[in-house]
Structure formats: structure tokens, C-alpha cells
Design an enzyme around this catalytic site. Structure first.
Site, mmCIF file in Angstrom:
data_model
loop_
_atom_site.group_PDB
_atom_site.id
_atom_site.type_symbol
_atom_site.label_atom_id
_atom_site.label_comp_id
_atom_site.label_asym_id
_atom_site.label_seq_id
_atom_site.Cartn_x
_atom_site.Cartn_y
_atom_site.Cartn_z
ATOM 1 N N HIS A 146 62.402 88.601 41.299
ATOM 2 C CA HIS A 146 61.788 89.448 42.324
ATOM 3 C C HIS A 146 61.049 90.620 41.677
ATOM 4 O O HIS A 146 59.898 90.921 42.034
ATOM 5 C CB HIS A 146 62.884 89.957 43.268
ATOM 6 C CG HIS A 146 62.432 90.956 44.273
ATOM 7 N ND1 HIS A 146 62.095 90.629 45.578
ATOM 8 C CD2 HIS A 146 62.272 92.306 44.182
ATOM 9 C CE1 HIS A 146 61.745 91.716 46.236
ATOM 10 N NE2 HIS A 146 61.849 92.754 45.411
ATOM 11 N N GLU A 147 61.704 91.267 40.713
ATOM 12 C CA GLU A 147 61.082 92.420 40.061
ATOM 13 C C GLU A 147 59.899 92.005 39.191
ATOM 14 O O GLU A 147 58.875 92.683 39.150
ATOM 15 C CB GLU A 147 62.121 93.179 39.232
ATOM 16 C CG GLU A 147 63.326 93.682 40.012
ATOM 17 C CD GLU A 147 62.952 94.555 41.191
ATOM 18 O OE1 GLU A 147 61.840 95.123 41.208
ATOM 19 O OE2 GLU A 147 63.775 94.687 42.120
ATOM 20 N N HIS A 163 56.959 91.493 41.367
ATOM 21 C CA HIS A 163 56.301 92.756 41.706
ATOM 22 C C HIS A 163 55.270 93.128 40.635
ATOM 23 O O HIS A 163 54.145 93.536 40.940
ATOM 24 C CB HIS A 163 57.336 93.889 41.791
ATOM 25 C CG HIS A 163 57.950 94.063 43.144
ATOM 26 N ND1 HIS A 163 57.213 94.112 44.313
ATOM 27 C CD2 HIS A 163 59.252 94.211 43.523
ATOM 28 C CE1 HIS A 163 58.020 94.284 45.345
ATOM 29 N NE2 HIS A 163 59.261 94.346 44.893
#
Length: 293
Positions: free
Chosen positions: A144-145, A148
């Protein structure tokens, strides 16, 4: 969440300081007469609006390290740290970005990514997250990071924040000009009066709140994209669903208000949801399930 809140707070602080200092110097204030120079006012608004946003972006990584006490893993000291570094490296290669710095900080379950550039970013996880999740779930959070970073979310947020800042500064001064003109309509205009100053100050606060709603809405959309990005990097939506369900059952670690939007934690319900940088966990899980089906 920590990253974006820090970013927004720093941006607003810089914008307000610049606005006040330049106004005291007479830059950006209407001069004598009854005509408002829209061109020069727009230029002033752009400078003030984007300076704060760009400055916040450039210092986002060192500020994140400082505010959380994050320790960058340069030489892994145990198997967990080695696994973290290797996992972020593998995910970054799949996402097509440079290897970020990997850090660990003390705190309740949370994680964040930050940095001005895709190829020199930072991914940090809390000790609470490592202790409360299995490795598949932690890998989903790391994905997820990394998503980003790959999506360029910090740059996107900078542009959105800069544009909204510009409109806040611009519209506040237009309203201030007309209020001041009404208060002094029977007098020769020699420059902005107290009515202008007070109106601009109040309008910047009110318009700033409206602008924060817009920024928060964009932030929520990028969370859905980052969840989907994690699922794509891992080849399945299930790890991210499990990670979100796990986080929904624990008290997430609180990140500094200045960049809380960069964390993994969920948003609030009710009216507070309008200002939240993250959607509720249930909505994020439902979005992943709809992709799976």
C-alpha cells in the site's frame, strides 16, 4: 496518515506566515484608488499558495523522521529488519521505483510513506504494526505504501494543495477589498483599512476550511487507489483485505496532525468523515471485494 497531516500543517503555516509578512511589506495589498489589480493579486496568490505546498513537500521526509523518531534500517540487525528491507525492495522493483529508505518507529499499529521524489522516498512501519500482524498482512501494508510512492501521491497532493491555497488567498483578498470599499465608500481610498485586514484574516480561515474538505476528498480517493495498488503488487486482494480487517480491530497509532493522511489508519464517521483523509475500513474492504468479484 502521518505524512499528509504534517504536509498540510506545514503548508498552512508557511502560507499564513508568507501572507502576513508580504502584506506587512505592502506586497499583495490593494493600493490607493478603487480598482483592484487582479493580475498582480493572482500572481501574489500563486506565490503564497504554492510556496507553502512545495516547501512542505521538500521537507516531508526529514520532518517525518524527526516527528516519529523513525530509525532508518541501514544494516539490518535481526531477521525481521532483513525481511522488511527485502520485502520493500521486491515491491519497489515490481512497482518500477527506486528503493526507498526503510524505517521502524516505536508506536501503535500504523505505517506511512513519504518523500518528494519517487526514487528517494521513505517507508516506515511501527513496532505495533509488526507485532499485531502476520507477514502477509505486513507485506500488504508495505505494498500500500509503495503504491502511494509509485502513484506520485505526494506530488499530486502538493499540486492540489497549491491550487486550493491560491484560491484561498485570492478570494479572501477580493472579499476584503469589497468589504473595505463598502466601509469607506464616502471617503477617498488611500489604501486598505482595518476592515480589509480583518476580512482577509477571517476569510482565509473560512475558505481554508472549505479547501481542506477538497484536499481531504482527494486524499480519500488516493487511499482506494493505494489499496488496489497493493493488491496488484501482491497478485491478490486478500492480503490487503485481511490487513485492513486486522487494523479495524485495533487502536491505530496516532500520527502527527501535520501528515496523518499518509498513514494506513481509517477515517471517522459522521461529519468528521468530511475532513478525514482516509475512508472507513469497511468501505476500503468493500472496494477490494468488488475488484475481486
Amino acid at each position: 496518515m502521518k505524512r499528509i497531516i504534517l504536509f498540510i500543517a506545514t503548508n498552512l503555516a508557511v502560507m499564513l506566515v508568507l501572507s502576513i509578512v508580504l502584506s506587512l511589506l505592502g506586497i499583495g495589498r490593494p493600493g490607493s484608488g478603487s480598482t483592484l489589480q487582479l493580475g498582480s493579486l493572482l500572481a501574489f496568490s500563486l506565490v503564497v499558495g504554492f510556496t507553502g505546498a512545495i516547501f512542505s513537500l521538500l521537507i516531508s521526509k526529514p520532518m517525518a523522521k524527526w516527528s516519529t523518531g523513525a530509525r532508518v534500517i541501514e544494516n539490518p540487525s535481526n531477521s525481521t529488519e532483513l525481511w522488511l528491507v527485502n520485502t520493500v525492495k521486491a515491491l519497489s522493483e515490481r512497482a518500477g521505483i527506486g528503493m526507498p529508505e526503510v524505517a521502524v518507529y516505536e508506536g501503535e499499529p500504523n505505517a506511512f510513506a513519504t518523500g518528494a521524489f519517487k526514487n528517494s522516498a521513505l517507508v516506515a512501519v511501527s513496532t505495533g504494526l509488526l507485532q499485531s500482524m502476520n507477514r502477509d498482512e505486513v507485506e500488504a501494508v508495505l505494498g500500500h505504501e509503495v503504491a502511494h510512492i509509485a502513484n506520485g501521491d505526494m506530488v499530486t497532493m502538493t499540486l492540489i494543495q497549491g491550487v486550493t491555497n491560491t484560491f484561498v488567498v485570492f478570494l479572501a483578498r477580493i472579499v476584503g477589498f469589497f468589504v473595505d470599499s463598502m466601509l469607506n465608500k464616502n471617503e477617498e481610498r488611500r489604501g486598505p483599512g482595518i476592515g480589509y485586514m480583518i476580512t482577509v484574516f477571517v476569510c482565509e480561515i473560512v475558505f481554508g476550511l472549505v479547501a481542506s474538505l477538497i484536499v481531504a476528498w482527494f486524499s480519500r480517493q488516493r487511499e482506494f487507489r493505494a489499496d488496489a495498488g497493493s493488491a496488484k503488487l501482491l497478485g491478490s486482494t486478500l492480503p490487503m483485505q485481511h490487513a485492513l480487517a486486522r487494523l479495524n480491530g485495533v487502536e491505530p497509532g496516532q500520527l502527527p496532525q501535520s501528515f496523518a493522511a499518509s498513514g494506513i489508519s481509517a477515517g471517522r464517521g459522521g461529519w468528521g468523515a468530511l475532513f478525514s483523509t482516509h475512508p472507513p475500513f469497511e468501505e476500503r474492504i468493500a472496494a477490494l471485494r468488488s475488484v475481486q468479484s
